[in-house]
Design a protein around this motif. Structure first.
Motif, mmCIF file in Angstrom:
data_model
loop_
_atom_site.group_PDB
_atom_site.id
_atom_site.type_symbol
_atom_site.label_atom_id
_atom_site.label_comp_id
_atom_site.label_asym_id
_atom_site.label_seq_id
_atom_site.Cartn_x
_atom_site.Cartn_y
_atom_site.Cartn_z
ATOM 1 N N PHE A 20 21.210 -9.734 -28.854
ATOM 2 C CA PHE A 20 19.902 -10.290 -29.231
ATOM 3 C C PHE A 20 19.300 -9.364 -30.279
ATOM 4 N N SER A 30 26.528 -13.598 -30.874
ATOM 5 C CA SER A 30 25.856 -13.339 -29.601
ATOM 6 C C SER A 30 26.120 -14.386 -28.532
ATOM 7 N N THR A 31 26.575 -15.556 -28.944
ATOM 8 C CA THR A 31 26.722 -16.663 -27.999
ATOM 9 C C THR A 31 28.078 -17.356 -28.180
ATOM 10 N N ARG A 59 23.592 -11.726 -21.802
ATOM 11 C CA ARG A 59 22.767 -12.930 -21.931
ATOM 12 C C ARG A 59 23.100 -13.874 -20.783
ATOM 13 N N ARG A 85 21.180 -8.144 -15.384
ATOM 14 C CA ARG A 85 20.118 -8.575 -16.287
ATOM 15 C C ARG A 85 18.777 -8.495 -15.576
ATOM 16 N N GLY A 89 14.638 -9.673 -19.996
ATOM 17 C CA GLY A 89 15.705 -9.852 -20.984
ATOM 18 C C GLY A 89 16.532 -8.597 -21.206
#
Ligand SMILES: [Mn+2]
Length: 154
Positions: A20, A30-31, A59, A85, A89
């Motif tokens: 992030f 990131s994804t 994430r 986590r 965040g």
């Protein structure tokens, strides 16, 4: 990428760590959809991924088992690390089996990918915990690369 292909090299991009934005800087990998965009951009067997469980797993919207299945033929390196986590965040590193990500499911998916392809994927148990009485002990290397066939790369 053509040079990698001609040299028989498999590139494997590592995700953003953390996945992030920090200080307003943009992120690229990131994804799952980011990784898919990179794979789609250059459809070459040399264009692959490092599945860093700790980075992607920071994430909550990244499902590592789903990603391992989706990119089974393009994962050329694995970093095994787990995280916990937090509500804001942020995250912190955890024991491999005590974090928020399904490490057992991830390994099962990776073993399935290896079986299907017949290719061993190097896996590194990232940030292994070194116990005080192991420091300096012969053969203790928390960063050691270990593959399914117990080849050692580190
Ligand atoms: Mn990593």
């Amino acid at each position: 990428m053509p040079s990698a292909e001609s040299g028989g090299i498999k590139m494997c991009i590592h995700p953003d760590d953390p996945p992030f934005s920090l200080f307003g800087l943009p992120r690229v990998v990131s994804t799952q959809s980011d990784a898919q965009a990179i794979i789609d951009a250059v459809p070459s067997p040399s264009n692959g991924l490092t599945l860093c469980a700790g980075s992607y797993g920071a994430r909550g919207d990244n499902d590592l088992v789903c990603m391992a299945n989706a990119f089974a033929d393009r994962i050329y390196f694995v970093h095994l690390r787990n995280v916990i986590r937090e509500a804001d965040g942020s995250f912190f590193e955890s024991e491999h089996l005590c974090g928020d990500n399904d490490m057992v499911g991830l390994i099962q998916a990776l073993l399935k990918a290896e079986t299907k392809s017949g290719i061993s994927i190097p896996m590194r148990p990232d940030h292994g915990h070194l116990l005080a009485d192991e420091i300096g002990a012969d053969g203790v290397k928390p960063w050691l690369f270990v593959s399914r066939t117990n080849e050692r790369f580190g």
